[in-house]
Design an enzyme around this catalytic site. Structure first.
Site, PDB file in Angstrom:
ATOM      1  N   GLY A  56     -19.481  36.241  16.882  1.00 39.63           N
ATOM      2  CA  GLY A  56     -19.701  37.481  16.256  1.00 39.63           C
ATOM      3  C   GLY A  56     -20.640  38.461  16.779  1.00 39.63           C
ATOM      4  O   GLY A  56     -20.612  38.600  18.129  1.00 39.63           O
ATOM      5  N   GLY A  57     -21.276  38.869  15.910  1.00 40.11           N
ATOM      6  CA  GLY A  57     -22.397  39.959  16.544  1.00 40.11           C
ATOM      7  C   GLY A  57     -22.093  41.370  16.047  1.00 40.11           C
ATOM      8  O   GLY A  57     -21.044  41.635  15.410  1.00 40.11           O
ATOM      9  N   TRP A  58     -22.866  42.282  16.065  1.00 38.89           N
ATOM     10  CA  TRP A  58     -22.703  43.896  15.807  1.00 38.89           C
ATOM     11  C   TRP A  58     -21.445  44.390  16.525  1.00 38.89           C
ATOM     12  O   TRP A  58     -21.507  44.078  17.590  1.00 38.89           O
ATOM     13  CB  TRP A  58     -24.097  44.570  16.293  1.00 38.89           C
ATOM     14  CG  TRP A  58     -23.886  46.017  15.749  1.00 38.89           C
ATOM     15  CD1 TRP A  58     -23.690  46.997  16.338  1.00 38.89           C
ATOM     16  CD2 TRP A  58     -23.907  46.652  14.352  1.00 38.89           C
ATOM     17  NE1 TRP A  58     -23.847  48.276  15.929  1.00 38.89           N
ATOM     18  CE2 TRP A  58     -23.831  47.963  14.358  1.00 38.89           C
ATOM     19  CE3 TRP A  58     -23.891  45.956  12.863  1.00 38.89           C
ATOM     20  CZ2 TRP A  58     -23.900  48.802  13.176  1.00 38.89           C
ATOM     21  CZ3 TRP A  58     -24.007  46.733  12.151  1.00 38.89           C
ATOM     22  CH2 TRP A  58     -23.858  48.051  11.995  1.00 38.89           C
ATOM     23  N   THR A  59     -20.659  44.829  15.814  1.00 37.90           N
ATOM     24  CA  THR A  59     -19.353  45.664  16.200  1.00 37.90           C
ATOM     25  C   THR A  59     -18.188  44.663  16.745  1.00 37.90           C
ATOM     26  O   THR A  59     -17.014  44.861  17.082  1.00 37.90           O
ATOM     27  CB  THR A  59     -19.470  46.573  17.653  1.00 37.90           C
ATOM     28  OG1 THR A  59     -19.601  45.924  18.751  1.00 37.90           O
ATOM     29  CG2 THR A  59     -20.656  47.471  16.973  1.00 37.90           C
ATOM     30  N   ASP A  84     -23.309  29.025  14.587  1.00 43.78           N
ATOM     31  CA  ASP A  84     -23.832  30.105  13.824  1.00 43.78           C
ATOM     32  C   ASP A  84     -22.911  31.321  13.695  1.00 43.78           C
ATOM     33  O   ASP A  84     -22.438  31.719  14.586  1.00 43.78           O
ATOM     34  CB  ASP A  84     -25.148  30.531  14.556  1.00 43.78           C
ATOM     35  CG  ASP A  84     -25.582  31.647  13.985  1.00 43.78           C
ATOM     36  OD1 ASP A  84     -26.300  31.728  13.045  1.00 43.78           O
ATOM     37  OD2 ASP A  84     -25.981  32.899  14.553  1.00 43.78           O
ATOM     38  N   ASP A 107     -22.072  34.918  12.840  1.00 41.76           N
ATOM     39  CA  ASP A 107     -22.892  36.143  12.744  1.00 41.76           C
ATOM     40  C   ASP A 107     -21.703  37.554  12.596  1.00 41.76           C
ATOM     41  O   ASP A 107     -21.281  38.139  13.151  1.00 41.76           O
ATOM     42  CB  ASP A 107     -23.472  36.684  13.901  1.00 41.76           C
ATOM     43  CG  ASP A 107     -24.377  37.546  13.998  1.00 41.76           C
ATOM     44  OD1 ASP A 107     -24.507  38.345  13.033  1.00 41.76           O
ATOM     45  OD2 ASP A 107     -24.970  38.061  14.844  1.00 41.76           O
ATOM     46  N   GLU A 148     -21.030  40.844  10.679  1.00 38.92           N
ATOM     47  CA  GLU A 148     -22.013  42.119  10.367  1.00 38.92           C
ATOM     48  C   GLU A 148     -20.830  42.980   9.897  1.00 38.92           C
ATOM     49  O   GLU A 148     -20.464  43.934  10.797  1.00 38.92           O
ATOM     50  CB  GLU A 148     -22.835  42.459  11.362  1.00 38.92           C
ATOM     51  CG  GLU A 148     -23.628  41.343  11.747  1.00 38.92           C
ATOM     52  CD  GLU A 148     -24.706  41.624  13.005  1.00 38.92           C
ATOM     53  OE1 GLU A 148     -25.068  42.913  13.137  1.00 38.92           O
ATOM     54  OE2 GLU A 148     -25.034  41.012  13.727  1.00 38.92           O
ATOM     55  N   TYR A 149     -20.360  43.131   8.700  1.00 42.27           N
ATOM     56  CA  TYR A 149     -20.669  42.259   7.749  1.00 42.27           C
ATOM     57  C   TYR A 149     -19.291  42.186   6.675  1.00 42.27           C
ATOM     58  O   TYR A 149     -18.656  43.277   6.775  1.00 42.27           O
ATOM     59  CB  TYR A 149     -21.899  42.875   6.541  1.00 42.27           C
ATOM     60  CG  TYR A 149     -23.418  42.934   7.398  1.00 42.27           C
ATOM     61  CD1 TYR A 149     -23.881  42.122   7.343  1.00 42.27           C
ATOM     62  CD2 TYR A 149     -23.293  44.082   8.004  1.00 42.27           C
ATOM     63  CE1 TYR A 149     -25.396  42.136   8.078  1.00 42.27           C
ATOM     64  CE2 TYR A 149     -24.634  44.230   8.775  1.00 42.27           C
ATOM     65  CZ  TYR A 149     -25.410  43.486   8.806  1.00 42.27           C
ATOM     66  OH  TYR A 149     -26.710  43.324   9.239  1.00 42.27           O
ATOM     67  N   MET A 178     -31.956  38.314   9.369  1.00 37.86           N
ATOM     68  CA  MET A 178     -32.224  39.270  10.577  1.00 37.86           C
ATOM     69  C   MET A 178     -33.137  40.517  10.113  1.00 37.86           C
ATOM     70  O   MET A 178     -32.777  41.696   9.836  1.00 37.86           O
ATOM     71  CB  MET A 178     -30.673  39.838  10.886  1.00 37.86           C
ATOM     72  CG  MET A 178     -29.934  38.825  11.488  1.00 37.86           C
ATOM     73  SD  MET A 178     -28.448  39.406  12.208  1.00 37.86           S
ATOM     74  CE  MET A 178     -27.293  39.754  10.608  1.00 37.86           C
ATOM     75  N   TYR A 219     -35.022  42.456  10.928  1.00 31.11           N
ATOM     76  CA  TYR A 219     -35.463  43.391  12.113  1.00 31.11           C
ATOM     77  C   TYR A 219     -34.264  44.355  12.054  1.00 31.11           C
ATOM     78  O   TYR A 219     -33.222  44.384  11.500  1.00 31.11           O
ATOM     79  CB  TYR A 219     -35.365  42.802  13.514  1.00 31.11           C
ATOM     80  CG  TYR A 219     -34.522  41.723  13.802  1.00 31.11           C
ATOM     81  CD1 TYR A 219     -33.103  41.953  14.360  1.00 31.11           C
ATOM     82  CD2 TYR A 219     -34.827  40.397  13.750  1.00 31.11           C
ATOM     83  CE1 TYR A 219     -32.437  41.040  14.420  1.00 31.11           C
ATOM     84  CE2 TYR A 219     -33.692  39.456  14.224  1.00 31.11           C
ATOM     85  CZ  TYR A 219     -32.470  39.897  14.498  1.00 31.11           C
ATOM     86  OH  TYR A 219     -31.793  38.778  14.585  1.00 31.11           O
ATOM     87  N   ASP A 220     -34.645  45.544  12.846  1.00 29.27           N
ATOM     88  CA  ASP A 220     -33.865  46.747  12.665  1.00 29.27           C
ATOM     89  C   ASP A 220     -33.788  47.172  11.376  1.00 29.27           C
ATOM     90  O   ASP A 220     -32.639  47.581  10.670  1.00 29.27           O
ATOM     91  CB  ASP A 220     -32.358  46.615  13.240  1.00 29.27           C
ATOM     92  CG  ASP A 220     -32.225  46.314  14.757  1.00 29.27           C
ATOM     93  OD1 ASP A 220     -33.087  46.926  15.534  1.00 29.27           O
ATOM     94  OD2 ASP A 220     -31.055  45.524  15.061  1.00 29.27           O
ATOM     95  N   TRP A 247     -34.434  37.648  18.277  1.00 27.19           N
ATOM     96  CA  TRP A 247     -33.439  38.380  19.120  1.00 27.19           C
ATOM     97  C   TRP A 247     -34.260  38.874  20.220  1.00 27.19           C
ATOM     98  O   TRP A 247     -35.092  39.983  19.648  1.00 27.19           O
ATOM     99  CB  TRP A 247     -32.639  39.255  18.220  1.00 27.19           C
ATOM    100  CG  TRP A 247     -31.559  39.754  19.250  1.00 27.19           C
ATOM    101  CD1 TRP A 247     -31.977  41.053  20.109  1.00 27.19           C
ATOM    102  CD2 TRP A 247     -30.332  39.239  19.754  1.00 27.19           C
ATOM    103  NE1 TRP A 247     -30.637  41.191  21.001  1.00 27.19           N
ATOM    104  CE2 TRP A 247     -29.890  40.299  20.511  1.00 27.19           C
ATOM    105  CE3 TRP A 247     -29.690  38.094  19.190  1.00 27.19           C
ATOM    106  CZ2 TRP A 247     -28.795  39.975  21.290  1.00 27.19           C
ATOM    107  CZ3 TRP A 247     -28.381  37.758  19.853  1.00 27.19           C
ATOM    108  CH2 TRP A 247     -27.917  38.701  20.890  1.00 27.19           C
TER     109      TRP A 247
END
Length: 345
Positions: free
Chosen positions: A66-69, A103, A105, A107-108, A182, A184-185, A323
């Site tokens: 996964g990951g952002w977007t 893992d 990921d 989001e979300y 996570m 951070y950010d 990260w």
């Protein structure tokens, strides 16, 4: 035992000898993408990590999905049939590259902030999916005489934590080995206020409450065991520019820019070394920052990495992750955290 865990991006520029792999306990290899019910992406460098595992079998690797977007989760987990098929395809991909686990990921669930498909039933489907994937991982582990990990990456803010679980019950955690927070950010591209984005503790400012500690406490209050919690750190800065003339205390001061520009630690290190007079430590937040009158940068450094590692030890957490590994090829940040954990082993 506390673990030091790295996310590592297959698409970034790095060679295996540039990474502090001997200091790591687990690598979350990023990212596999979702195409229907399949995982895609031909990984280019995982064989280099696998070669290290021949002589360091205690090093674990998980494929991060996964990951952002990254879209695809919502459709892939909608029914019992799709969840079973998707889980089976994940395990085939995991075995193909000799990973020790998975893992997730997403989001979300239930949120389209990153421009992905979201539905009100995402959290319910996610819970059912995690249960199915855990079942299939256990079956695969019995066949392969291995213990396969299942972990989930979650946001730091309460709203992001709540969206992962129907009715705020956090039942999905029981099927996971641990949760990657996570942390951070936590502040950045949506605010003009110069802010810490990876702070361990909260600080006195209009938007200073959110911290790694707050996320941990939120999860603990939900009944999540401390030994299932991993806090996060950032090998990059969030930068704000453009401050009123004469600004002496930039924290929470409005800047002309949003905090949407980042610099990796490879870029930051020479700047910090050349201008130590512009480097500050916020004792309240346990976080550093750089300010030269025009630019404010929030980041993690050796001192904050050590502070986070000490927090992990003191509070019985599973570990510390970051990260992303290639963003600091100096070894400074890994070494600082690893030294703390080594002293407790």
């Amino acid at each position: 035992m506390n673990e030091l865990m790295a996310y590592l991006d297959d698409g970034k520029e790095w060679t295996i000898d540039q990474l502090e792999i001997d200091k790591l306990d687990c690598i979350n290899y990023a990212f596999a993408k979702i195409d229907g019910l399949n995982l895609t992406r031909e990984l280019k460098k995982i064989h280099l990590v696998n070669q290290i595992k021949v002589t360091r079998p205690e090093l674990k690797t998980c494929i991060s999905i996964g990951g952002w977007t990254a879209d695809g989760f919502s459709d892939a987990v909608q029914t019992d049939e799709t969840r079973a098929s998707f889980s089976g395809n994940i395990i085939r991909y995991m075995r193909r590259y000799e990973f020790d686990g998975v893992d997730l990921d997403w989001e979300y669930p239930g949120m389209d902030t990153a421009g992905i498909k979201a539905t009100p039933d995402d959290a319910t489907h996610f819970l059912a999916f995690v249960k199915e994937l855990r079942h299939q991982l256990d079956e695969a582990g019995a066949q392969d005489a291995r213990d396969y990990r299942l972990t989930v990456a979650v946001g730091a803010a309460p709203a992001l934590l709540e969206t992962m679980s129907p009715n705020g019950a956090f039942d999905y955690v029981q099927y996971c080995d641990y949760i990657n927070l996570m942390t951070y950010d936590m502040r950045g591209s949506w605010t003009h206020l110069a802010s810490h984005h990876s702070n361990l503790l909260g600080y006195t400012a209009p938007n200073g409450t959110l911290s790694a500690q707050e996320s941990v406490n939120y999860m603990l209050a939900k009944g999540v065991p401390a030994e299932k919690l991993v806090i996060g750190s950032a090998f990059y800065s969030r930068n704000w520019t453009g401050f009123p003339a004469g600004t002496a205390a930039p924290l929470a001061t409005p800047a002309e820019s949003l905090g949407d520009h980042t610099s990796n630690y490879n870029e930051l290190a020479p700047l910090l070394s050349a201008h130590p007079e512009n480097v500050y430590w916020d004792e309240e937040a346990k976080a550093p920052y750089y300010f030269d009158g025009h630019r404010f940068s929030s980041y993690d450094d050796a001192r904050s990495m050590a502070a986070k590692a000490q927090y992990v030890v003191a509070h019985g957490l599973r570990g510390l992750m970051f990260w992303e590994s290639s963003l600091d090829l100096t070894g400074t940040l890994v070494d600082a955290a690893a030294a703390v954990f080594a002293a407790t082993r």
